[in-house]
Design a protein around this motif. Structure first.
Motif, PDB file in Angstrom:
ATOM      1  N   GLN A  50       0.782  -1.221   0.000  1.00 33.31           N
ATOM      2  CA  GLN A  50       0.000   0.000   0.000  1.00 33.31           C
ATOM      3  C   GLN A  50       0.822   1.284   0.000  1.00 33.31           C
ATOM      4  O   GLN A  50       0.520   2.233  -0.745  1.00 33.31           O
ATOM      5  CB  GLN A  50      -1.020   0.011   1.155  1.00 33.31           C
ATOM      6  CG  GLN A  50      -0.464  -0.001   2.572  1.00 33.31           C
ATOM      7  CD  GLN A  50      -0.456  -1.368   3.192  1.00 33.31           C
ATOM      8  OE1 GLN A  50       0.052  -2.298   2.594  1.00 33.31           O
ATOM      9  NE2 GLN A  50      -0.997  -1.488   4.391  1.00 33.31           N
ATOM     10  N   THR A 146     -10.415   8.662  11.366  1.00 33.16           N
ATOM     11  CA  THR A 146     -10.800   7.245  11.337  1.00 33.16           C
ATOM     12  C   THR A 146     -10.826   6.661  12.750  1.00 33.16           C
ATOM     13  O   THR A 146     -11.597   5.737  13.026  1.00 33.16           O
ATOM     14  CB  THR A 146      -9.854   6.404  10.458  1.00 33.16           C
ATOM     15  OG1 THR A 146      -8.511   6.462  10.969  1.00 33.16           O
ATOM     16  CG2 THR A 146      -9.866   6.871   9.013  1.00 33.16           C
ATOM     17  N   TYR A 220      -7.383  -1.629  13.359  1.00 30.72           N
ATOM     18  CA  TYR A 220      -6.684  -0.673  12.502  1.00 30.72           C
ATOM     19  C   TYR A 220      -5.700  -1.455  11.634  1.00 30.72           C
ATOM     20  O   TYR A 220      -4.724  -2.014  12.131  1.00 30.72           O
ATOM     21  CB  TYR A 220      -5.959   0.352  13.366  1.00 30.72           C
ATOM     22  CG  TYR A 220      -5.127   1.354  12.603  1.00 30.72           C
ATOM     23  CD1 TYR A 220      -5.736   2.347  11.834  1.00 30.72           C
ATOM     24  CD2 TYR A 220      -3.739   1.329  12.654  1.00 30.72           C
ATOM     25  CE1 TYR A 220      -4.981   3.283  11.149  1.00 30.72           C
ATOM     26  CE2 TYR A 220      -2.972   2.252  11.975  1.00 30.72           C
ATOM     27  CZ  TYR A 220      -3.598   3.230  11.222  1.00 30.72           C
ATOM     28  OH  TYR A 220      -2.829   4.148  10.533  1.00 30.72           O
ATOM     29  N   SER A 227      -7.435  -6.914   7.495  1.00 30.56           N
ATOM     30  CA  SER A 227      -8.830  -6.871   7.042  1.00 30.56           C
ATOM     31  C   SER A 227      -9.349  -8.260   6.693  1.00 30.56           C
ATOM     32  O   SER A 227     -10.545  -8.534   6.824  1.00 30.56           O
ATOM     33  CB  SER A 227      -8.963  -5.937   5.833  1.00 30.56           C
ATOM     34  OG  SER A 227      -8.665  -4.606   6.200  1.00 30.56           O
ATOM     35  N   GLY A 239      -9.006   1.113   7.256  1.00 36.92           N
ATOM     36  CA  GLY A 239      -7.917   1.050   6.287  1.00 36.92           C
ATOM     37  C   GLY A 239      -6.891   2.149   6.464  1.00 36.92           C
ATOM     38  O   GLY A 239      -7.125   3.164   7.128  1.00 36.92           O
ATOM     39  N   ASN A 240      -5.736   1.958   5.838  1.00 39.08           N
ATOM     40  CA  ASN A 240      -4.627   2.889   5.957  1.00 39.08           C
ATOM     41  C   ASN A 240      -3.955   3.073   4.599  1.00 39.08           C
ATOM     42  O   ASN A 240      -3.662   2.092   3.906  1.00 39.08           O
ATOM     43  CB  ASN A 240      -3.600   2.349   6.973  1.00 39.08           C
ATOM     44  CG  ASN A 240      -2.393   3.253   7.122  1.00 39.08           C
ATOM     45  OD1 ASN A 240      -2.524   4.427   7.447  1.00 39.08           O
ATOM     46  ND2 ASN A 240      -1.217   2.716   6.871  1.00 39.08           N
ATOM     47  N   ASP A 243      -7.688   2.868  -0.109  1.00 36.48           N
ATOM     48  CA  ASP A 243      -9.070   2.501   0.193  1.00 36.48           C
ATOM     49  C   ASP A 243      -9.310   1.055  -0.250  1.00 36.48           C
ATOM     50  O   ASP A 243      -9.326   0.758  -1.439  1.00 36.48           O
ATOM     51  CB  ASP A 243     -10.032   3.436  -0.546  1.00 36.48           C
ATOM     52  CG  ASP A 243     -11.488   3.178  -0.192  1.00 36.48           C
ATOM     53  OD1 ASP A 243     -11.745   2.321   0.681  1.00 36.48           O
ATOM     54  OD2 ASP A 243     -12.368   3.823  -0.797  1.00 36.48           O
ATOM     55  N   THR A 244      -9.467   0.163   0.706  1.00 36.63           N
ATOM     56  CA  THR A 244      -9.697  -1.245   0.394  1.00 36.63           C
ATOM     57  C   THR A 244     -11.152  -1.651   0.590  1.00 36.63           C
ATOM     58  O   THR A 244     -11.475  -2.837   0.561  1.00 36.63           O
ATOM     59  CB  THR A 244      -8.799  -2.143   1.269  1.00 36.63           C
ATOM     60  OG1 THR A 244      -9.010  -1.838   2.648  1.00 36.63           O
ATOM     61  CG2 THR A 244      -7.327  -1.943   0.918  1.00 36.63           C
ATOM     62  N   GLN A 245     -12.025  -0.671   0.779  1.00 34.82           N
ATOM     63  CA  GLN A 245     -13.437  -1.019   0.960  1.00 34.82           C
ATOM     64  C   GLN A 245     -14.019  -1.788  -0.229  1.00 34.82           C
ATOM     65  O   GLN A 245     -14.838  -2.691  -0.037  1.00 34.82           O
ATOM     66  CB  GLN A 245     -14.278   0.224   1.234  1.00 34.82           C
ATOM     67  CG  GLN A 245     -15.685  -0.103   1.714  1.00 34.82           C
ATOM     68  CD  GLN A 245     -16.551   1.121   1.936  1.00 34.82           C
ATOM     69  OE1 GLN A 245     -17.091   1.678   0.988  1.00 34.82           O
ATOM     70  NE2 GLN A 245     -16.657   1.548   3.189  1.00 34.82           N
ATOM     71  N   VAL A 252     -14.423  -3.006   5.876  1.00 38.44           N
ATOM     72  CA  VAL A 252     -13.661  -1.755   6.011  1.00 38.44           C
ATOM     73  C   VAL A 252     -14.621  -0.570   6.095  1.00 38.44           C
ATOM     74  O   VAL A 252     -15.273  -0.204   5.121  1.00 38.44           O
ATOM     75  CB  VAL A 252     -12.683  -1.569   4.840  1.00 38.44           C
ATOM     76  CG1 VAL A 252     -11.980  -0.212   4.944  1.00 38.44           C
ATOM     77  CG2 VAL A 252     -11.649  -2.696   4.839  1.00 38.44           C
ATOM     78  N   SER A 255     -11.149   4.722   5.747  1.00 39.16           N
ATOM     79  CA  SER A 255      -9.707   4.655   5.522  1.00 39.16           C
ATOM     80  C   SER A 255      -9.121   6.061   5.489  1.00 39.16           C
ATOM     81  O   SER A 255      -9.771   7.008   5.039  1.00 39.16           O
ATOM     82  CB  SER A 255      -9.392   3.955   4.191  1.00 39.16           C
ATOM     83  OG  SER A 255      -9.873   2.634   4.165  1.00 39.16           O
TER      84      SER A 255
END
Length: 338
Positions: A50, A146, A220, A227, A239-240, A243-245, A252, A255
């Motif tokens: 990431q 967040t 987190y 996740s 997320g960090n 965006d992994t939604q 998630v 983020s």
């Protein structure tokens, strides 16, 4: 009126004139086209990771705009980092981008040997004159937001944080997240674990499972793998950096996003102008420069309580107008859960 040239000769002359005109026009266009800047990047992990993916994305965008010629190396070991840096400098790259966290001494040594090359490196240290600039993912502002969301969504008040290494760049995000959570729930308890790797999803997943077994219901996800654990156990994750939604639509919640475009664009502007200096580019990761942001709530827009959303929006406004400042705390966060 008779022409001095027969019609066939005239046609030939017209063709020659047209061809010459086309060549002149092509030459003019070529002369007007801006010269591309040769840029190279060195990554110690895969470009899918990431943190690195954000740098790669920004440089790829500059390449696609026709601004740069872009080459990169991924999975470069610390032992090989100096050699790769020297190779790119020798090849005439005007800007070399990378992360120097575990190779500070070697990277700074290379920069001294190539004073005409601009180096822009992720670093915990200060800029080194005349050509070693530093940057960082100063996304503590959306991380704070967040944290507020995490505490508001937690049913148990137990929140877990899984990170790579306890270095300042990770610590400050976790600390901001924790402070944001405490604003909503001062009694929240936190479990913190570092896996000792930048890219080991299975290890991060196991660390998350251990937290869930102790009652944690929001995690987190500073590293990949967290996740996945939350999804398998029906818990929530934050997320960090990216965006992994879309990959975890029911897991998630929110983020903190990092955008490297402002940093890269600022550096390229200086390189093109021949004015690159050893500056700290960390400021370009702040929300006011659009270097970071809170990801759209997406699938959780209707699941988060309205009063919580109102508090987060008010805090975001305060951050942007300067009336609230998220503290930068680089100290290693510690677990508070009993």
């Amino acid at each position: 009126m008779n022409s001095l040239f027969p019609s066939s000769a005239r046609r030939g002359l017209l063709k020659l004139a047209a061809a010459a005109g086309a060549l002149m026009l092509a030459g003019t266009v070529q002369a007007q086209a801006p010269e591309k800047v040769k840029v190279a990047a060195i990554y110690t992990v895969p470009v899918e990771q990431q943190w690195v993916s954000r740098i790669h994305k920004a440089l790829t965008a500059a390449r696609d705009r026709g601004e740069i010629d872009y080459a990169f190396s991924e999975n470069v070991t610390n032992a090989d980092y100096e050699r790769v840096m020297r190779q790119y400098a020798e090849q005439g790259n005007k800007l070399v981008v990378g992360e120097a966290f575990a190779v500070e001494a070697a990277a700074r040594k290379v920069a001294k040997d190539y004073p005409q090359t601009a180096f822009l490196m992720g670093s915990s240290g200060k800029p080194q004159q005349p050509n070693f600039a530093v940057f960082d993912n100063y996304i503590q502002e959306p991380a704070y937001l967040t944290g507020m969301i995490a505490a508001g969504m937690s049913q148990t008040g137990k929140i877990g944080l899984v990170g790579g290494y306890p270095i300042p760049e990770v610590n400050r995000l976790m600390q901001a997240f924790i402070e944001g959570a405490r604003e909503i729930n001062p009694k929240a308890e936190f479990t913190v674990t570092f896996i000792g790797s930048w890219f080991d999803p299975p290890k991060a997943k196991e660390a998350a499972f251990a937290m869930i077994d102790k009652g944690t219901d929001v995690l987190y996800a500073e590293r990949f793998g967290v996740s996945d654990a939350a999804k398998e156990r029906g818990k929530l994750a934050i997320g960090n950096v990216i965006d992994t939604q879309p990959q975890y639509p029911e897991t998630v919640v929110a983020s903190a996003l990092w955008s490297m475009e402002p940093t890269i664009d600022a550096a390229l502007k200086q390189v093109k102008a021949g004015a690159f200096k050893a500056d700290d580019y960390g400021q370009y990761s702040l929300m006011k420069h659009k270097g970071s942001s809170l990801a759209p709530l997406g699938t959780f827009a209707g699941k988060i309580p309205a009063d919580l959303i109102a508090k987060v929006e008010a805090k975001q406004k305060a951050i942007l107008d300067g009336s609230f400042s998220v503290k930068v705390n680089d100290k290693e966060p510690k677990s508070s859960a009993r």
